[in-house]
Design an enzyme around this catalytic site. Structure first.
Site, PDB file in Angstrom:
ATOM      1  N   LYS A   4      29.093  28.662  41.379  1.00  0.00           N
ATOM      2  CA  LYS A   4      29.045  29.395  40.099  1.00  0.00           C
ATOM      3  C   LYS A   4      29.118  30.891  40.345  1.00  0.00           C
ATOM      4  O   LYS A   4      29.771  31.634  39.609  1.00  0.00           O
ATOM      5  CB  LYS A   4      27.768  29.019  39.332  1.00  0.00           C
ATOM      6  CG  LYS A   4      27.859  27.622  38.723  1.00  0.00           C
ATOM      7  CD  LYS A   4      26.528  27.074  38.253  1.00  0.00           C
ATOM      8  CE  LYS A   4      26.701  25.615  37.813  1.00  0.00           C
ATOM      9  NZ  LYS A   4      25.458  24.932  37.498  1.00  0.00           N
ATOM     10  N   GLN A  55      19.082  25.816  37.246  1.00  0.00           N
ATOM     11  CA  GLN A  55      19.763  24.676  37.861  1.00  0.00           C
ATOM     12  C   GLN A  55      18.851  23.439  37.859  1.00  0.00           C
ATOM     13  O   GLN A  55      17.710  23.490  38.313  1.00  0.00           O
ATOM     14  CB  GLN A  55      20.164  25.039  39.294  1.00  0.00           C
ATOM     15  CG  GLN A  55      20.972  23.983  40.002  1.00  0.00           C
ATOM     16  CD  GLN A  55      22.365  23.765  39.386  1.00  0.00           C
ATOM     17  OE1 GLN A  55      23.080  24.715  39.114  1.00  0.00           O
ATOM     18  NE2 GLN A  55      22.714  22.520  39.159  1.00  0.00           N
ATOM     19  N   ASP A  66      24.056  27.098  28.989  1.00  0.00           N
ATOM     20  CA  ASP A  66      24.194  25.651  29.168  1.00  0.00           C
ATOM     21  C   ASP A  66      24.279  24.952  27.809  1.00  0.00           C
ATOM     22  O   ASP A  66      24.774  23.825  27.716  1.00  0.00           O
ATOM     23  CB  ASP A  66      22.965  25.082  29.906  1.00  0.00           C
ATOM     24  CG  ASP A  66      23.177  24.974  31.415  1.00  0.00           C
ATOM     25  OD1 ASP A  66      24.339  24.890  31.848  1.00  0.00           O
ATOM     26  OD2 ASP A  66      22.163  24.972  32.150  1.00  0.00           O
TER      27      ASP A  66
END
Ligand code: NAP
Length: 324
Positions: free
Chosen positions: A79, A123, A146
């Protein structure tokens, strides 16, 4: 007779592969190339990022990793590399895996206050002693790239999404790039998770150009799964079960999107290989178009995280940009 058109039209003239496929004709499947579609999205985002940077508002994405799970470390590194490539500032926060949840909450509170960080992700998975739902609730919904915060979930269900979760959004973009009309299509999704199955179902039933589908959501208690997948125009497999969906479960000419990424033991250098939730060979014999694993949905998930970060920066900074 029903026709599905698998139609690749790279608007920039990169690739033009147009194939009209009859449901009644036995032909090889088109491979839906997630790397190519993701690359095009990243190119388009670069323009938007320059516009923001010119206005003094370079987008910033932070990743938070609690613990030292090797797979999570790899994802976080990827990422960050993606950010570098397109000109998004990236930040990273490590939290000791044994630390109390409050340590993580403090970092989240700091990121919520940090004006340079327009979006961030914590995460998953987090260590067992940390409640992931509580973590998500603490993320500022405006920075929740997200798209997992209850406020963002509610907005998505109501048809007013701020951030579409990255994987379902990536699936929608793949279908669009492959020229698959979702309007009126019967879509069967295998999996009802909060990050893939549920949000994808909600997106595909929206009254919208990339919605208007009739969606069946299957899970581990579904009876006669094969019957539900076989009758679908589009099958999305997101079960985390290696090669669960084989060719016998796919109708002639259907479009198959394989979200699954599973490590299975193999005689390779690493001792494993990655397989999807679809048995590729047999499914490709029936499908008109299909995504590979790897190289299908995976790169799209990463591209759509960049997309959400740019959107977050645009909204927070009040700078209009064109999003792909
Ligand atoms: P998850 O949270 O474990 O959910 C799996 C879902 O599949 C559950 O709803 C489960 O049913 C259902 N399921 C499992 N086995 C089944 C079976 N035999 N028949 C029917 N339904 C079954 O998984 P997830 O997070 O959604 O991820 C799914 C897969 O996608 C995993 O392989 C993951 O690694 C991959 N993934 C890939 C990306 C990407 O970017 N490519 C992103 C996210 C996830 P129940 O609800 O009844 O348990």
């Amino acid at each position: 007779m029903r026709f599905v058109t698998a139609y690749w039209a790279r608007t920039r003239g990169l690739i033009t592969l147009a194939t009209a496929v009859s449901r009644m004709t036995d032909i090889d499947a088109e491979i839906i190339d997630g790397n190519a579609v993701a690359s095009e999205i990243r190119d388009d985002l670069t323009d938007a990022i320059e516009t923001l940077a010119d206005a003094g508002a370079r987008p910033g994405l932070a990743t938070v990793l609690m613990g030292d799970d090797p797979a999570s470390e790899t994802y976080v590194n990827m990422k960050q590399r993606d950010c570098e490539e397109v000109g998004i500032e990236s930040y990273h926060v490590d939290v000791d895996g044994d630390a109390p949840p409050e340590r993580l909450y403090d970092e989240i509170a700091a990121l919520n206050e940090d004006d340079d960080v327009h979006g961030y992700i914590v995460q998953a998975p987090v260590p067992d002693h940390v409640d992931y739902r509580e973590v998500i609730r603490r993320v500022d919904p405006a920075k929740d790239v997200d798209g997992f915060h209850p406020e963002n979930v509610g907005r998505l269900v109501a048809g007013d999404a701020r951030f579409r979760p990255c994987t379902p959004h990536g699936v929608q973009k793949l279908l669009e790039a492959a020229g698959v009309e979702t309007e009126g299509a019967d879509v069967t999704i295998v999996g009802r998770s909060d990050i893939v199955g549920k949000p994808l179902a909600n997106l595909l039933i929206q009254k919208a150009d990339d919605g208007n589908a009739t969606v069946t959501v299957c899970h581990s208690r579904t009876e006669d799964l094969a019957e539900k997948t076989r009758s679908a125009d589009v099958v999305v497999a997101a079960a985390g079960a290696p090669e669960l969906v084989d060719g016998s479960m796919i109708g002639e000419g259907a479009v198959v999107i394989d979200v699954g990424v599973n490590r299975v033991d193999a005689d390779t250098e690493k001792g494993y290989e990655l397989v999807g939730d679809v048995e590729f060979e047999s499914a490709a014999e029936k499908a008109s178009a299909i995504t590979p694993v790897p190289g299908g949905v995976g790169p799209m998930t990463r591209a759509m995280l960049l997309y959400n970060t740019v959107k977050a920066a645009s909204l927070q900074e009040g700078v209009d940009v064109e999003l792909p």
